[in-house]
Write a protein that holds these residues in place. Structure first.
Motif, PDB file in Angstrom:
ATOM      1  N   ALA A 209     -36.564  61.398   4.953  1.00 13.68           N
ATOM      2  CA  ALA A 209     -37.757  60.556   4.866  1.00 13.68           C
ATOM      3  C   ALA A 209     -38.230  60.412   6.314  1.00 13.68           C
ATOM      4  O   ALA A 209     -38.625  61.389   6.927  1.00 13.68           O
ATOM      5  N   SER A 210     -38.184  59.210   6.869  1.00  9.70           N
ATOM      6  CA  SER A 210     -38.475  59.088   8.295  1.00  9.70           C
ATOM      7  C   SER A 210     -37.321  59.638   9.130  1.00  9.70           C
ATOM      8  O   SER A 210     -37.500  60.115  10.245  1.00  9.70           O
ATOM      9  N   THR A 211     -36.094  59.551   8.580  1.00 11.31           N
ATOM     10  CA  THR A 211     -34.924  60.183   9.168  1.00 11.31           C
ATOM     11  C   THR A 211     -34.250  61.025   8.092  1.00 11.31           C
ATOM     12  O   THR A 211     -34.575  60.919   6.905  1.00 11.31           O
ATOM     13  N   CYS A 212     -33.309  61.834   8.495  1.00 11.65           N
ATOM     14  CA  CYS A 212     -32.602  62.715   7.557  1.00 11.65           C
ATOM     15  C   CYS A 212     -31.142  62.296   7.455  1.00 11.65           C
ATOM     16  O   CYS A 212     -30.457  62.139   8.476  1.00 11.65           O
ATOM     17  N   ALA A 213     -30.685  62.108   6.217  1.00  6.97           N
ATOM     18  CA  ALA A 213     -29.266  61.867   5.946  1.00  6.97           C
ATOM     19  C   ALA A 213     -28.642  63.217   5.613  1.00  6.97           C
ATOM     20  O   ALA A 213     -29.023  63.867   4.638  1.00  6.97           O
ATOM     21  N   VAL A 214     -27.690  63.637   6.431  1.00  6.48           N
ATOM     22  CA  VAL A 214     -27.066  64.958   6.288  1.00  6.48           C
ATOM     23  C   VAL A 214     -25.573  64.768   6.083  1.00  6.48           C
ATOM     24  O   VAL A 214     -24.926  64.034   6.835  1.00  6.48           O
ATOM     25  N   SER A 215     -25.023  65.410   5.058  1.00  3.76           N
ATOM     26  CA  SER A 215     -23.598  65.303   4.799  1.00  3.76           C
ATOM     27  C   SER A 215     -23.049  66.657   4.382  1.00  3.76           C
ATOM     28  O   SER A 215     -23.802  67.582   4.048  1.00  3.76           O
ATOM     29  N   GLY A 216     -21.720  66.769   4.400  1.00  5.75           N
ATOM     30  CA  GLY A 216     -21.088  68.014   4.006  1.00  5.75           C
ATOM     31  C   GLY A 216     -19.604  67.958   4.279  1.00  5.75           C
ATOM     32  O   GLY A 216     -19.038  66.893   4.560  1.00  5.75           O
ATOM     33  N   VAL A 217     -18.987  69.127   4.184  1.00  6.59           N
ATOM     34  CA  VAL A 217     -17.546  69.259   4.407  1.00  6.59           C
ATOM     35  C   VAL A 217     -17.323  70.269   5.524  1.00  6.59           C
ATOM     36  O   VAL A 217     -17.896  71.366   5.510  1.00  6.59           O
ATOM     37  N   VAL A 218     -16.508  69.893   6.505  1.00  6.62           N
ATOM     38  CA  VAL A 218     -16.218  70.780   7.622  1.00  6.62           C
ATOM     39  C   VAL A 218     -14.713  70.994   7.725  1.00  6.62           C
ATOM     40  O   VAL A 218     -13.923  70.065   7.523  1.00  6.62           O
ATOM     41  N   GLU A 219     -14.321  72.229   7.977  1.00  6.65           N
ATOM     42  CA  GLU A 219     -12.910  72.558   8.204  1.00  6.65           C
ATOM     43  C   GLU A 219     -12.722  72.904   9.673  1.00  6.65           C
ATOM     44  O   GLU A 219     -13.639  73.429  10.311  1.00  6.65           O
ATOM     45  N   TRP A 220     -11.533  72.617  10.197  1.00 10.19           N
ATOM     46  CA  TRP A 220     -11.331  72.828  11.627  1.00 10.19           C
ATOM     47  C   TRP A 220      -9.946  73.399  11.913  1.00 10.19           C
ATOM     48  O   TRP A 220      -9.016  73.294  11.116  1.00 10.19           O
ATOM     49  N   PHE A 221      -9.878  74.009  13.090  1.00 10.14           N
ATOM     50  CA  PHE A 221      -8.600  74.382  13.704  1.00 10.14           C
ATOM     51  C   PHE A 221      -8.736  74.081  15.181  1.00 10.14           C
ATOM     52  O   PHE A 221      -9.727  74.460  15.820  1.00 10.14           O
ATOM     53  N   ALA A 222      -7.782  73.356  15.736  1.00  5.53           N
ATOM     54  CA  ALA A 222      -7.810  73.008  17.153  1.00  5.53           C
ATOM     55  C   ALA A 222      -6.440  73.279  17.759  1.00  5.53           C
ATOM     56  O   ALA A 222      -5.408  73.192  17.070  1.00  5.53           O
TER      57      ALA A 222
END
Length: 265
Positions: free
Chosen positions: A144-157
């Motif tokens: 809308a005036s801002t964006c709500a963004v979501s999801g799933v992230v996988e990592w290796f560190a």
């Protein structure tokens, strides 16, 4: 492909380039350059002649390209964000210094941008080798005036100094302002961590999924080209954390596994 479209070039040019072996070179003819939109003017011999005998410069109608929607820009930003966080610390932190608002809702607390960057720097120091990759099709965007963004992230560190590794999966949720390209808030719980992780198995699994779609899909399909692009992006992250695909002297059909770079067996 996005860049080609923005420049008014036919995306089929990418399809053609991907069909050429890496050991070969394919030169475009003048006709092909016009066909694909690489050239933007006609040869001088094709100039129009006016009634009074004078030549007028030829014109070419450039395709009209709609500006990307806020949703598309938000998805692009998320990809850039995790790509940047997977780079070496100087590049990663330089990117982070440009993407946060002055005040940020950071994991449930209102903090300043400097506080966010300090926390990012401390994490980067603790885990200097990182690969973060969003699971394909997990992203959700509402603008809308801002964006709500979501999801799933996988990592290796990995921390070479401490001889420690970390691997897992987390939700992420951002509020992103498309007018400033700044993050207004950020949060996301860890869903699972992999005990005694030594290998980037989650990132490798993502690469294998995209590799299967890239190699098994139709060469004329946008979905196939996008899968190939995602595969290359994930592969670059694996290489950045010290993992290589195939071994010296192997051809493409012989390359069957990811391994620590430099390890021969």
């Amino acid at each position: 492909m996005t860049y080609l479209i923005e420049m008014g070039v036919d995306p089929k040019l990418l399809q053609l380039s991907l069909s050429i072996p890496s050991s070969d070179i394919r030169y475009l003819t003048a006709g092909e350059m016009t066909q694909f939109g690489v050239t933007t003017s006609l040869p001088a011999t094709n100039q129009n002649v006016t009634a009074n005998g004078g030549n007028t410069p030829p014109t070419k109608q450039m395709p009209t390209i709609a500006a990307p929607s806020d949703e598309t820009r938000a998805l692009r930003f998320i990809a850039e964000y995790h790509d940047a966080w997977s780079r070496a610390n100087p590049d990663a932190l330089a990117f982070m210094s440009t993407v946060y608002a002055e005040s940020v809702g950071f994991y449930g607390k209102a903090v300043s941008r400097d506080e966010v960057l300090n926390e990012k720097a401390a994490f980067a120091e603790r885990w200097p080798v990182r690969a973060y990759s969003v699971k394909h099709s997990s992203e959700r965007v509402v603008c809308a005036s801002t964006c709500a963004v979501s999801g799933v992230v996988e990592w290796f560190a990995h921390s070479p100094r401490r001889a420690k590794s970390s691997s897992g999966v987390a939700d992420f949720s951002l509020t992103w302002d498309p007018s400033t390209s700044r993050i207004m808030s950020e949060t996301g719980p860890v869903l699972a961590t992999d005990r005694k992780a030594r290998e980037p198995v989650r990132i490798i699994s993502q690469w294998q999924d995209q590799n299967g779609q890239c190699r098994g899909g139709s060469g004329d399909s946008d979905e196939t080209r996008e899968a190939c692009s995602r595969r290359e992006a994930i592969g670059a992250k694996l290489q950045a954390v010290g993992w290589c695909y195939g071994r010296e002297g192997e051809y493409g059909y012989q390359m069957g596994e990811w391994h620590v770079c430099g390890r021969q067996c």
